[in-house]
Design a protein around this motif. Structure first.
Motif, PDB file in Angstrom:
ATOM      1  N   VAL A 152     -10.847   5.291   6.509  1.00 57.33           N
ATOM      2  CA  VAL A 152     -12.312   5.277   6.531  1.00 57.33           C
ATOM      3  C   VAL A 152     -12.816   5.918   7.814  1.00 57.33           C
ATOM      4  O   VAL A 152     -13.730   6.756   7.802  1.00 57.33           O
ATOM      5  CB  VAL A 152     -12.839   3.834   6.391  1.00 57.33           C
ATOM      6  CG1 VAL A 152     -14.323   3.781   6.693  1.00 57.33           C
ATOM      7  CG2 VAL A 152     -12.583   3.317   4.989  1.00 57.33           C
ATOM      8  N   MET A 181     -14.892   9.988   8.446  1.00 52.70           N
ATOM      9  CA  MET A 181     -16.286   9.757   8.770  1.00 52.70           C
ATOM     10  C   MET A 181     -17.132  11.027   8.807  1.00 52.70           C
ATOM     11  O   MET A 181     -18.346  10.963   8.907  1.00 52.70           O
ATOM     12  CB  MET A 181     -16.380   9.075  10.123  1.00 52.70           C
ATOM     13  CG  MET A 181     -17.346   7.937  10.164  1.00 52.70           C
ATOM     14  SD  MET A 181     -17.327   7.256  11.812  1.00 52.70           S
ATOM     15  CE  MET A 181     -17.758   8.678  12.789  1.00 52.70           C
ATOM     16  N   GLY A 224     -16.748   8.829   3.902  1.00 51.84           N
ATOM     17  CA  GLY A 224     -16.271   8.119   5.077  1.00 51.84           C
ATOM     18  C   GLY A 224     -17.353   7.296   5.751  1.00 51.84           C
ATOM     19  O   GLY A 224     -17.136   6.136   6.117  1.00 51.84           O
ATOM     20  N   GLY A 277     -18.215   4.491   3.493  1.00 53.36           N
ATOM     21  CA  GLY A 277     -17.084   3.577   3.471  1.00 53.36           C
ATOM     22  C   GLY A 277     -17.019   2.752   4.737  1.00 53.36           C
ATOM     23  O   GLY A 277     -16.725   1.541   4.698  1.00 53.36           O
ATOM     24  N   LEU A 278     -17.321   3.388   5.869  1.00 56.76           N
ATOM     25  CA  LEU A 278     -17.319   2.660   7.135  1.00 56.76           C
ATOM     26  C   LEU A 278     -18.395   1.578   7.140  1.00 56.76           C
ATOM     27  O   LEU A 278     -18.170   0.448   7.586  1.00 56.76           O
ATOM     28  CB  LEU A 278     -17.543   3.639   8.289  1.00 56.76           C
ATOM     29  CG  LEU A 278     -17.401   3.056   9.693  1.00 56.76           C
ATOM     30  CD1 LEU A 278     -15.963   2.687   9.980  1.00 56.76           C
ATOM     31  CD2 LEU A 278     -17.907   4.042  10.735  1.00 56.76           C
ATOM     32  N   ALA A 297     -17.318  -1.165   4.830  1.00 54.91           N
ATOM     33  CA  ALA A 297     -16.245  -1.921   5.465  1.00 54.91           C
ATOM     34  C   ALA A 297     -16.798  -2.877   6.511  1.00 54.91           C
ATOM     35  O   ALA A 297     -16.326  -4.010   6.646  1.00 54.91           O
ATOM     36  CB  ALA A 297     -15.238  -0.970   6.104  1.00 54.91           C
ATOM     37  N   VAL A 313     -10.950   3.882  -1.414  1.00 57.04           N
ATOM     38  CA  VAL A 313     -10.727   4.678  -0.201  1.00 57.04           C
ATOM     39  C   VAL A 313      -9.537   5.600  -0.418  1.00 57.04           C
ATOM     40  O   VAL A 313      -8.421   5.134  -0.673  1.00 57.04           O
ATOM     41  CB  VAL A 313     -10.462   3.763   1.013  1.00 57.04           C
ATOM     42  CG1 VAL A 313     -10.144   4.596   2.249  1.00 57.04           C
ATOM     43  CG2 VAL A 313     -11.665   2.871   1.263  1.00 57.04           C
ATOM     44  N   HIS A 367     -20.065  12.261  -1.900  1.00 55.19           N
ATOM     45  CA  HIS A 367     -20.014  10.797  -1.834  1.00 55.19           C
ATOM     46  C   HIS A 367     -20.440  10.165  -3.155  1.00 55.19           C
ATOM     47  O   HIS A 367     -19.813   9.209  -3.625  1.00 55.19           O
ATOM     48  CB  HIS A 367     -20.917  10.291  -0.717  1.00 55.19           C
ATOM     49  CG  HIS A 367     -21.085   8.798  -0.724  1.00 55.19           C
ATOM     50  ND1 HIS A 367     -20.023   7.936  -0.659  1.00 55.19           N
ATOM     51  CD2 HIS A 367     -22.192   8.024  -0.832  1.00 55.19           C
ATOM     52  CE1 HIS A 367     -20.459   6.692  -0.701  1.00 55.19           C
ATOM     53  NE2 HIS A 367     -21.767   6.715  -0.818  1.00 55.19           N
TER      54      HIS A 367
END
Length: 708
Positions: A8, A12, A17, A20-21, A24, A73, A694
């Motif tokens: 992740v 970025m 990313g 996802g970050l 997360a 991911v 995305h």
């Protein structure tokens, strides 16, 4: 779990990313039962993974939530298309002579048994001696047999310290050649190195690093993968690079005659027998000079003249001599264009930029560029633009200083800078017409125009190399207003197309220029905000916070409430990235209070509805991270109503994406799907490839969850 968190962070650079970050962060907070700051290095990633591991083993619901996230991911750090990419070599020269010893040395290094040492050779020789041609020709002969997975060829532009790609940018160039989409290139050099090594670990690949400047530039690109052979091409030996050295010197007289004969034919060489010794002496065994001389071998009007001398009366150089001979064959207008284009190291020049410099129209400029190409004074890029060999450019620049004097040279550079400024500003306004950060275009008839947002972004992407050079040229000329305006015009490029490591030096230069010459102004505030954005995207969070605070201070001093609020908002976006959701929400609230100070008729009043809608969206993101999903939906829906009503496709799509992700967090992938589809439709004409990538990933994640 460490792999998931690392992937992740490494991804970025793209929306997959970034989102996802952010996802997360909220999930880790939920698992830990407290705030956990986003990890910034491998040790911190491992520590967060331990928190997740311990948490999910205590709660099956959390374990299911983590597993659903982890499945979304891509652990490779790159799209599945990368594995299938087979980079092709550039075409070799048609006529190639000698170099048997060098070819044998390369054969030995490329075919030696794997022993853990990198396979690497350094081909080095003076400009014009054919080092690049040797590398390409050898690769072309051996690639199919020894390197079935492809031939990566990257120009490191190491003609000088100023033009050379840094290691991180060079890594991006190699990854792009390997098929990694721009939006999937990791933001940090460390993650790029890791991705490169994963991609080539099991591949039989030739990597040619052309025009290298230093060992430091090359070192991040090296790998001990047993099937990879790295061929570095440089003008000199590179101290600190442990490689087999392959020197390339002048062609022997016999081979020089053989090359001339191959190019022109036996009859032409025979007719030029009397002039041949002088031609060979002037060419000095340089294949480049010999190819140029072949065009004029029997042309009596181009009989050999006194060798061209450098500015310090240095000994004749074959490339310079060939350039001088070709230059003397040009008509005056084309000769002037040849001289004046050389005064800045433009990466590649097209007909429009040449028309500004040569004070003509684009059609006539293209005709002259083609004439320069025909006599080997210019080369052609894969994209159909023109560039100088370094030695040829030095000749052109010295000739310009001698023949055009200070006024003529300064006028040419000023015209080029002014043209690139107009291009940048008009493209930026087309790409992001609603943004107050973008400088307004000049009044009067437009020399350049763009019909859509996508066209504006495409122009900024295509011209970015020359735009960056225009900033340096304006700084050199003391044109500080243009430095600042060009820097501000790059904002849509940063926001929608990335290239953050490439843009960082110029954005920093523009911000420093604003501080020195226009302190405490809106321009200074805007550029520090751009700097903060770039640092955020490069995961350099401490520097991002410093730049955001500098932006807020400059905007406050300038009395620009809209800019002040935006800078505080930028700091909130940084805190979102760091999983510091409480602080992020406080920043967004503070920005809202600053907007409240803008009264009726105040500067920026007309933009307040949009600014407040953006704040509502960001508040919703912070609330989602805090696990307050119902409140998040309320904020996000409020923002969505505004963006739909105003038909702002980009932010409509972004807010729909936030709502879809909030639904997925709540276990409702079916409800998220129509939101994702609407977002894709909204972005169709925006040219925002990051966000579309995305959304495709998010949609697939929903489908996978529904299938499960």
């Amino acid at each position: 779990m460490t792999a998931v968190l690392g992937a992740v962070g490494a991804g970025m650079a793209n929306e997959v990313g970034k989102r996802g970050l952010e996802t997360a962060g909220g999930l880790v907070r939920r698992i830990a039962g407290r705030e956990v700051t986003a990890p910034a290095n491998p040790d911190e990633v491992a520590a967060v993974a331990r928190i997740v591991y311990d948490g999910v083993h205590r709660d099956q619901a959390l374990a299911r939530a983590w597993n659903a996230f982890a499945r979304s991911v891509p652990l490779s750090g790159a799209g599945t298309s990368v594995a299938a990419a087979r980079p092709e070599p550039p075409p070799s020269v048609r006529f190639f002579t000698d170099r048997d010893d060098a070819m044998k040395t390369l054969d030995r290094e490329a075919s030696r048994a794997a022993d853990g040492r990198p396979r690497i050779a350094l081909v080095h020789g003076a400009p014009g001696m054919g080092t690049s041609a040797l590398a390409v020709h050898w690769g072309g002969k051996r690639a199919a047999k020894w390197f079935p997975d492809g031939h990566v060829h990257v120009d490191l532009r190491g003609f000088s310290a100023g033009t050379a790609l840094d290691g991180s940018t060079a890594l991006r160039a190699v990854l792009r050649k390997l098929g990694v989409p721009e939006e999937e290139v990791p933001p940090t050099a460390e993650d790029r190195v890791g991705l490169l090594r994963r991609l080539v670990a099991d591949r039989r690949l030739l990597m040619v690093l052309d025009h290298a400047y230093s060992a430091a530039q090359v070192r991040p690109l090296l790998t001990s993968a047993p099937g990879v052979f790295v061929l570095v091409v440089a003008a000199n030996v590179l101290p600190g690079l442990d490689a087999v050295r392959v020197p390339v010197g002048p062609l022997a007289k016999r081979d020089a005659v053989r090359l001339l004969t191959a190019i022109t034919g036996k009859e032409e060489v025979s007719r030029a027998r009397a002039a041949l010794p002088a031609v060979l002496a002037r060419c000095g065994g340089s294949p480049f000079a010999l190819r140029a001389a072949a065009l004029r071998l029997t042309d009596e009007a181009a009989a050999p003249v006194a060798p061209a001398q450098g500015p310090s009366d240095a000994a004749p150089e074959p490339v310079r001599t060939a350039a001088e001979d070709a230059y003397r064959s040009l008509d005056p207008a084309t000769a002037r264009l040849y001289r004046l284009m050389s005064l800045q190291p433009w990466p590649a020049i097209g007909p429009v930029a040449a028309s500004w410099i040569g004070e003509t129209d684009a059609t006539e400029a293209e005709r002259r560029l083609d004439q320069l190409l025909a006599v080997h004074l210019l080369e052609l890029t894969d994209g159909g633009r023109y560039f100088y060999r370094p030695g040829v450019r030095r000749h052109a620049e010295d000739t310009a200083h001698r023949e055009d004097r200070v006024a003529g040279c300064a006028g040419a550079v000023s015209r080029a800078v002014a043209g690139h400024l107009e291009l940048a500003v008009r493209a930026a306004n087309a790409a992001l017409p609603e943004s107050w950060r973008v400088p307004q275009p000049p009044t009067g008839p437009a020399r350049i125009s763009y019909a859509s947002r996508a066209e504006g972004i495409e122009a900024l992407v295509a011209e970015r190399g020359n735009l960056l050079q225009a900033v340096h040229a304006a700084q050199e000329f003391g044109d500080f207003t243009t430095v600042v305006r060009l820097g501000q015009a790059l904002w849509p490029l940063q926001l929608k197309a990335g290239h953050h490591d490439e843009l960082l030096p110029v954005i920093r230069l523009a911000a420093d220029t604003a501080d020195a010459h226009f302190p405490d102004t809106r321009a200074a505030g805007a550029l520090h905000a751009q700097l903060a954005h770039t640092f955020i995207e490069l995961a350099r969070y401490d520097e991002a916070a410093t730049a955001a605070r500098a932006s807020a201070a400059a905007e406050l001093a300038a009395g620009h409430a809209r800019g002040h609020a935006s800078a505080v908002e930028m700091l909130g976006l940084l805190r979102l990235r760091q999983w510091r959701y409480d602080e992020a929400y406080e920043c967004f609230d503070e920005a809202g209070r600053i907007y409240d100070t803008i009264g009726p008729g105040g500067e920026g009043e007309r933009d307040l509805p949009r600014a407040r809608a953006l704040l509502e969206r960001h508040r919703g993101r912070a609330l989602r991270g805090l696990g307050r999903r119902e409140e998040a939906r309320e904020r996000l829906n409020g923002a969505l109503r505004y963006f739909r009503d105003t038909r702002e496709a980009y932010n409509t799509a972004r807010t729909l994406t936030d709502l879809a992700e909030t639904g997925i967090d709540s276990g409702d992938p079916a409800g998220a799907l129509p939101l994702i589809d609407e977002a894709v439709t909204a972005l169709a004409a925006e040219g925002a490839s990051y966000h579309l990538a995305h959304l495709r990933s998010l949609r697939q994640s929903c489908l996978d969850q529904l299938d499960a």
